[in-house]
Design an enzyme around this catalytic site. Structure first.
Site, PDB file in Angstrom:
ATOM      1  N   ASP A 280       0.807  -1.222   0.000  1.00 36.02           N
ATOM      2  CA  ASP A 280       0.000   0.000   0.000  1.00 36.02           C
ATOM      3  C   ASP A 280       0.841   1.273   0.000  1.00 36.02           C
ATOM      4  O   ASP A 280       0.299   2.374   0.125  1.00 36.02           O
ATOM      5  CB  ASP A 280      -0.963   0.006   1.187  1.00 36.02           C
ATOM      6  N   LYS A 377       2.749   6.592   7.610  1.00 39.32           N
ATOM      7  CA  LYS A 377       4.094   6.411   7.092  1.00 39.32           C
ATOM      8  C   LYS A 377       4.037   6.494   5.569  1.00 39.32           C
ATOM      9  O   LYS A 377       2.990   6.255   4.977  1.00 39.32           O
ATOM     10  CB  LYS A 377       4.703   5.110   7.574  1.00 39.32           C
TER      11      LYS A 377
END
Length: 544
Positions: A280, A377
């Site tokens: 992802d 992140k």
């Protein structure tokens, strides 16, 4: 368009109380399974009617069908607008950026992160709140409670929405807005980094880059930014087309699974810079020519060099790391005179610090690094950060890291993953060590004397929430430590993660091979846990 109420049954109580749900694809394909989770999210959001949501995922198998299901349910639940990435694609950091930019109530992100995909692989979904970050515990707990009592979900009947065409399409009274998944994120990267300097580096004769997108969602982002906007030669991005099964690979950016990248970077004619990202797009691995940078060292190097990058030229408010991450960034923070926060694993803890202005850079040992530009992140952001540092300093990756060690010392560090361990055995290993913790201080194990031992707990400095049982820690007299955690990111068996760390101040010993340097700790960990013997494993499945 008529709203349809579909009777359903509650979950069986096995759903974890988190913002995310990861299971095998076959589980999500059961009638009502995805719908139960989505409706539970919708039921606990009081501001849902008339709101905007963001929706997208990493393109893994079942992503396309799940997007259409969620769109129909959003329309039935009174959502005014859903912003969807073209083709149903959005990297996790790009989704976070879109949530923040659009003022959305939140977003649904479809991914099982770094887990394998395909019909026999994994699928996942999580809800992110209006700051773009993972939902806090008060929201996830409410979702969990609702999944255990839900008796119906709402949907509408309609043809599938064309997700390959940008623009708005009505679905009942709701607008489905299909957008370029890369464009808004790319504009943010241009604000943070010196694209002129990066372009000069990537087009310089002799400089070569290899970015492995692992057939996951960052492929389109890397093609558009690295090759398109920054001029890296075509072919600099490999495995750049997202595939539902990630090309049969395991989209986890570490030396074990990114073996194609590692092969190139350790060849005689290796490129100057290598990197990879995960399913992802929120994790990263940085590799120099025949030199792998650990995630912990990467965070420390970014912090130490942040003022070389336009977006961080004013300096850092503070840094934060997850507890299992090495203390390398702590030494940088001390040198810079800024706070360093130690949190449990989980980006939501960083989100509170970022929202409060208490930190600028954050990182986890599991290859996740990010900053206050989003609330997740961000793998490609970390790659651009490193390239910006290389462009300014004019040195190789290895030279930068070795100079960093000379200045701050080296935290020799590694993570050993034992995957697919029988869940009962894994839980018992952890329980036995937890029970032994009070008896350990003062004991000598494998020649190392134990100074203290604990089960890490955390009181959030922003919202006051308390998290306990976050990892078993054993500290030795020389400052070295081992940490044992039971991970919940897999869908089969259990994953035991063993973290090993010791500080080496002597520059003459910075070149020592990592596992050799950590062998006394490896021996001590086995003496304390019997992990290998009890799990039947001769060695870890993955060493990072």
């Amino acid at each position: 368009m008529q709203v349809k109420t579909v009777p359903t049954r509650p979950f069986d109580g096995q759903l974890p109380g988190t913002s995310g749900l990861r299971k095998k694809v076959a589980v999500f394909q059961q009638p009502g399974y995805l719908e139960n989770f989505v409706q539970s999210v919708f039921d606990v959001l009081p501001d849902l009617p008339g709101s905007t949501l963001v929706l997208g995922g990493d393109g893994r198998f079942h992503n396309d069908a799940a997007v259409q299901t969620i769109l129909r349910m959003a329309a039935a639940n009174g959502v005014a607008r859903v912003i969807v990435g073209r083709g149903g694609l959005l990297s996790t950091p790009a989704a976070s950026e879109l949530i923040r930019k659009s003022g959305a109530l939140g977003g649904l992100i479809l991914s099982a992160s770094h887990n394998p995909g395909g019909p026999d692989g994994d699928f996942g979904i999580k809800y992110n709140i209006s700051n773009g970050g993972p939902a806090p515990e008060k929201v996830t707990e409410a979702i969990h409670r609702r999944t255990q009592t839900i008796d119906r979900y709402l949907t509408v009947e309609s043809a599938d929405i064309d997700l390959q065409r940008d623009g708005a399409t009505p679905l009942g009274t709701m607008a489905v807005e299909v957008v370029d998944p890369v464009a808004s994120y790319a504009r943010l990267m241009q604000q943070l980094f010196d694209f002129e300097r990066l372009r000069a580096l990537l087009t310089r004769p002799g400089f070569r880059l290899c970015f492995d997108a692992m057939h996951a969602v960052t492929g389109p982002y890397a093609h558009a930014i690295l090759e398109g906007q920054l001029g890296a030669p075509a072919g600099s991005v490999i495995n750049g087309t997202p595939l539902p099964d990630f090309g049969g690979g395991h989209p986890d950016p570490n030396p074990t699974y990114a073996d194609q990248l590692i092969g190139r970077m350790f060849a005689a004619d290796a490129p100057d810079f290598g990197a990879a990202s995960d399913g992802d797009g929120d994790r990263n691995m940085i590799v120099g020519r025949r030199f792998i940078v650990t995630p912990s060292d990467s965070l420390a190097v970014l912090a130490a060099n942040a003022t070389l990058v336009p977006g961080y030229a004013a300096g850092l408010k503070g840094v934060a790391r997850s507890m299992p991450t090495s203390g390398a960034v702590d030494r940088v923070a001390q040198a810079l005179g800024i706070p360093c926060h130690e949190t449990p694993t989980g980006w939501k803890f960083f989100g509170n610090l970022l929202d409060a202005g208490m930190a600028t850079l954050c990182g986890e040992e599991s290859a996740g690094t990010g900053s206050d530009h989003v609330r997740e992140k961000d793998g490609l952001w970390a790659v651009l950060f490193w390239l910006n540092i290389l462009a300014v300093r004019g040195q190789s990756v290895e030279q930068i890291v070795r100079e960093h060690w000379q200045r701050h010392g080296r935290n020799v560090y590694s993570r050993h993953d034992y995957e697919g361990v029988d869940a009962g055995i894994a839980r018992q290993i952890v329980a036995d060590l937890r029970d032994a913790l009070p008896t350990l201080p003062g004991r000598t194990v494998a020649g190392l004397k134990i100074a203290r031992a604990d089960d890490f707990g955390y009181t959030d400095t922003v919202d006051g929430s308390v998290s306990r049982g976050q990892g078993l820690r054993v500290f030795f007299d020389d400052g070295a430590r081992i940490v044992l955690r039971l991970s919940g990111t897999g869908t089969e068996g259990a994953t035991l993660r063993l973290y090993l760390e010791r500080f080496e101040p002597d520059a003459a010993r910075h070149g020592i091979e990592t596992q050799a340097a950590l062998q006394p700790l490896i021996d001590a960990a086995e003496a304390l846990t019997g992990l290998k013997a009890r799990s039947g494993r001769q060695q870890p499945d993955v060493i990072t």
